[in-house]
Every structure is written in structure tokens, then in C-alpha cells.
Write a protein that holds these residues in place. Structure first.
Motif, PDB file in Angstrom:
ATOM      1  N   VAL A  45      -8.107  -5.074  -8.791  1.00 12.06           N
ATOM      2  CA  VAL A  45      -6.931  -5.256  -8.731  1.00 12.06           C
ATOM      3  C   VAL A  45      -6.285  -4.405  -9.945  1.00 12.06           C
ATOM      4  N   ALA A  46      -6.430  -4.751 -11.040  1.00  7.40           N
ATOM      5  CA  ALA A  46      -6.225  -4.070 -12.212  1.00  7.40           C
ATOM      6  C   ALA A  46      -6.334  -2.474 -12.274  1.00  7.40           C
ATOM      7  N   PRO A  47      -7.716  -1.982 -11.905  1.00  5.04           N
ATOM      8  CA  PRO A  47      -7.685  -0.499 -11.902  1.00  5.04           C
ATOM      9  C   PRO A  47      -6.726   0.237 -10.838  1.00  5.04           C
ATOM     10  N   ALA A  48      -6.741  -0.499  -9.671  1.00  7.64           N
ATOM     11  CA  ALA A  48      -5.808  -0.137  -8.545  1.00  7.64           C
ATOM     12  C   ALA A  48      -4.514  -0.136  -8.855  1.00  7.64           C
ATOM     13  N   LEU A  75      -0.812   7.696  -8.309  1.00  5.39           N
ATOM     14  CA  LEU A  75      -0.538   7.371  -7.046  1.00  5.39           C
ATOM     15  C   LEU A  75       0.963   6.999  -6.634  1.00  5.39           C
ATOM     16  N   ALA A  76       1.737   6.636  -7.448  1.00 13.55           N
ATOM     17  CA  ALA A  76       3.117   6.144  -6.903  1.00 13.55           C
ATOM     18  C   ALA A  76       3.866   7.503  -6.707  1.00 13.55           C
ATOM     19  N   ALA A  77       3.327   8.796  -6.641  1.00 16.80           N
ATOM     20  CA  ALA A  77       4.163  10.003  -6.399  1.00 16.80           C
ATOM     21  C   ALA A  77       3.752  10.031  -5.022  1.00 16.80           C
ATOM     22  N   LEU A  78       2.829   9.379  -4.272  1.00 17.34           N
ATOM     23  CA  LEU A  78       2.766   9.359  -2.819  1.00 17.34           C
ATOM     24  C   LEU A  78       2.735   7.793  -2.539  1.00 17.34           C
ATOM     25  N   ARG A 125       3.346   6.023   0.105  1.00 16.18           N
ATOM     26  CA  ARG A 125       2.832   5.309   1.151  1.00 16.18           C
ATOM     27  C   ARG A 125       1.094   5.573   1.070  1.00 16.18           C
ATOM     28  N   VAL A 126       0.605   6.621   1.013  1.00 17.26           N
ATOM     29  CA  VAL A 126      -0.649   7.035   0.961  1.00 17.26           C
ATOM     30  C   VAL A 126      -1.222   6.637  -0.416  1.00 17.26           C
ATOM     31  N   GLY A 127      -0.659   6.869  -1.467  1.00 15.54           N
ATOM     32  CA  GLY A 127      -1.173   6.075  -2.863  1.00 15.54           C
ATOM     33  C   GLY A 127      -1.368   4.652  -2.850  1.00 15.54           C
ATOM     34  N   TRP A 128      -0.475   4.012  -2.386  1.00  7.34           N
ATOM     35  CA  TRP A 128      -0.385   2.686  -2.259  1.00  7.34           C
ATOM     36  C   TRP A 128      -1.832   2.167  -1.344  1.00  7.34           C
ATOM     37  N   MET A 129      -1.927   2.802  -0.236  1.00  6.84           N
ATOM     38  CA  MET A 129      -2.978   2.443   0.569  1.00  6.84           C
ATOM     39  C   MET A 129      -4.253   2.623  -0.062  1.00  6.84           C
ATOM     40  N   CYS A 130      -4.570   3.718  -0.812  1.00  2.00           N
ATOM     41  CA  CYS A 130      -5.660   4.089  -1.575  1.00  2.00           C
ATOM     42  C   CYS A 130      -5.816   2.831  -2.779  1.00  2.00           C
ATOM     43  N   ALA A 131      -4.878   2.608  -3.278  1.00  2.00           N
ATOM     44  CA  ALA A 131      -4.845   1.527  -4.480  1.00  2.00           C
ATOM     45  C   ALA A 131      -5.443   0.328  -3.668  1.00  2.00           C
ATOM     46  N   LEU A 132      -4.821  -0.281  -2.370  1.00  2.00           N
ATOM     47  CA  LEU A 132      -5.052  -1.090  -1.839  1.00  2.00           C
ATOM     48  C   LEU A 132      -6.616  -1.228  -1.383  1.00  2.00           C
ATOM     49  N   TRP A 159      -9.983  10.671  -4.422  1.00  2.00           N
ATOM     50  CA  TRP A 159     -11.009  10.136  -5.260  1.00  2.00           C
ATOM     51  C   TRP A 159     -11.052   8.506  -5.329  1.00  2.00           C
ATOM     52  N   THR A 160      -9.989   7.807  -5.487  1.00  2.00           N
ATOM     53  CA  THR A 160      -9.880   6.461  -5.446  1.00  2.00           C
ATOM     54  C   THR A 160     -10.317   5.829  -4.176  1.00  2.00           C
ATOM     55  N   ALA A 161     -10.118   6.505  -2.972  1.00  2.00           N
ATOM     56  CA  ALA A 161     -10.483   5.908  -1.745  1.00  2.00           C
ATOM     57  C   ALA A 161     -12.315   5.952  -1.695  1.00  2.00           C
TER      58      ALA A 161
END
Length: 255
Positions: free
Chosen positions: A76-79, A87-90, A92-99, A165-167
Motif C-alpha cells: 500500500v505505502a509504495p503504491a 502516477l497521478a498525472a495519469l 485512471r491508468v496510474g491508479w490502476m497500476c498502483a492498485l 514499470w509498477t505493473a
């Protein structure tokens, strides 16, 4: 809970506090402190199990607390840090990768816990782990930040680089790839002094140039993955031909 179990559980709780503190610093835009808190959580996670064994304070409660701490500190913390940083600049996609990073870390830990009592674990019995462990996965996910701190190149903060990279790291964490377990490695007596010297040099490098050193460690870990896969494939061939690994392998302490 016996008194001897208090110390290791306190260290685990401190690791959880460090991970959450990383989110707090990220909200304030203090990126280096945020990442440093995740690194501190990784160090604490690496010693709590050893303290428990030293004091004979292992408990089911401690194992569950350790997994919950890992899910937050290394999932959770690194995400959230990566999302707030890049990732906030994207949205939808950024939040999906964080999830993906947070959820896949939790899935990995759930799989690890579900297999604790299973005796037939080919990777574990051969001295390997299944997938990238949670602390290493968090470090790899934060590798673009290490490189950004080291070089100040804006490309490393680009969400078009950070998102895939996160994904990718999330998939590595939940994968079934055989990865080296450092707790099962053995050093020959002839190289123990050299190994101690290397540890001292590594500590000095982390103090003087932490982000450059962490970048090299992360890239080196990724470079070792093909060798760990090939090494486990060789072990499987030996077992299939009737050979066996006779060296006892300690149980990994981190998921």
C-alpha cells in the motif's frame, strides 16, 4: 502472549509505522524521506524474525502481524508514494497500476501464509522463493525514484515509464518464478573475510551515496533473476534424474 514475543512484535509494529510514515512524507512532497521510510521498514522486517528466533518468541500472532505489516509497508505505502509522485498525472491508468502493486503484494502474502504448513513446496525445499519477495518488490517498484534522486533526469519521473514499470513489478511479486533466497546461501570459509569486507563497503556506499547504491542493488537484483530461474531449472532436472539437494535449507523469514 509470552513476554519474549513482545520484542519481535514491537519491531514489526515499528516497520508498519515506518511504512505509513512514508505515505505521510509523500503527501507533503518530501520524496526522499518517504522512500527512506520504506527502506527503514525493509530493514526492520529483515530483523524481526531473527529476533523472534533468538528469543524463541515465534508465535502465530507474530506471523499474522508480520504479513499485515508487509502488506501495508511494501504494498500500500509504495503504491501511494508512486501515485502521488508520478502516477497521478495519469489518473485512471496510474491508479490502476498502483492498485495492482498493492493488491498483488497482498495476494503474494496470502499465498505465502496459505503454504506455511504445506510440506511439498519444490521452490522452498530447493532453497528458492516463489516470486519476488515483498520487501524486494517494494524496492524494485521504487527504482525509478532512486534513479531520479541520483540523476535528476525527468524521464525517470515520467508516468509513461513509471506506470508500466509498477505493473511489471507487481506481476513479478505474484508470479511463480523461482528467485534466490539469501537466507539459504552458504559461504565457504575461505571467502568469509572477503564477504565481510564487501558488507562494510556496501554500508559505506549506502551512507555516502544511498540512492546510487540502491539503484545498483535494484538493477543487480533484476539481473540475477535469469540466473535464479536457470539454477532452479537445473535443480529440477537433477531431481527428475534421481539426484537431490542434500544441503538443509532454512525457512525464509520474509514473504
Amino acid at each position: 502472549m509470552p513476554l519474549r514475543a513482545i520484542a519481535p512484535n514491537a519491531v514489526t509494529a515499528l516497520a508498519l509505522c515506518s511504512g505509513l510514515s512514508g505515505v505521510r512524507f509523500a503527501i507533503g512532497g518530501e520524496w526522499e524521506r518517504a522512500v527512506a521510510m520504506i527502506m527503514v521498514a525493509g530493514v526492520l522486517d529483515g530483523i524481526d524474525g531473527r529476533i523472534a528466533r533468538l528469543l524463541r518468541g515465534e508465535s502465530r500472532f507474530g506471523a499474522e502481524l508480520d504479513s499485515l505489516s508487509d502488506a501495508i509497508s511494501f504494498g500500500v505505502a509504495p503504491a501511494l508514494i508512486l501515485y502521488l509522485w508520478s502516477l497521478a498525472a495519469l489518473p485512471r491508468v496510474g491508479w490502476m497500476c498502483a492498485l495492482l502493486l498493492a493488491v498483488f503484494c497482498a495476494l503474494r502474502l496470502a499465498r505465502f501464509n496459505a503454504r506455511i504448513d504445506i510440506t511439498d513446496q519444490p521452490h522452498k525445499s530447493a532453497g528458492f522463493m516463489t516470486g519476488v519477495p515483498a520487501p524486494a518488490g517494494a524496492g524494485l517498484a521504487l527504482l525509478p525514484m532512486f534513479l531520479w534522486f541520483s540523476t535528476e533526469e525527468p524521464i525517470f519521473a515520467s508516468p509513461w515509464l513509471v506506470a508500466p514499470w509498477t505493473a511489471f513489478i507487481a506481476v513479478l511479486m505474484v508470479s511463480s518464478l523461482a528467485t534466490f533466497s539469501w537466507t539459504s546461501m552458504r559461504l565457504r570459509r575461505s571467502v568469509r573475510f572477503e564477504a565481510l569486507a564487501m558488507i562494510v563497503l556496501l554500508g559505506a556506499a549506502l551512507v555516502t551515496a544511498p540512492w546510487q547504491t540502491l539503484s545498483v542493488i535494484g538493477i543487480g537484483y533484476l539481473a540475477m533473476l535469469p540466473f535464479s530461474i536457470a539454477s532452479y531449472a537445473r535443480v529440477k532436472r537433477l531431481r527428475a534424474s534421481g539426484g537431490s539437494q542434500r544441503e538443509p535449507v532454512p525457512t525464509p523469514t520474509s514473504a
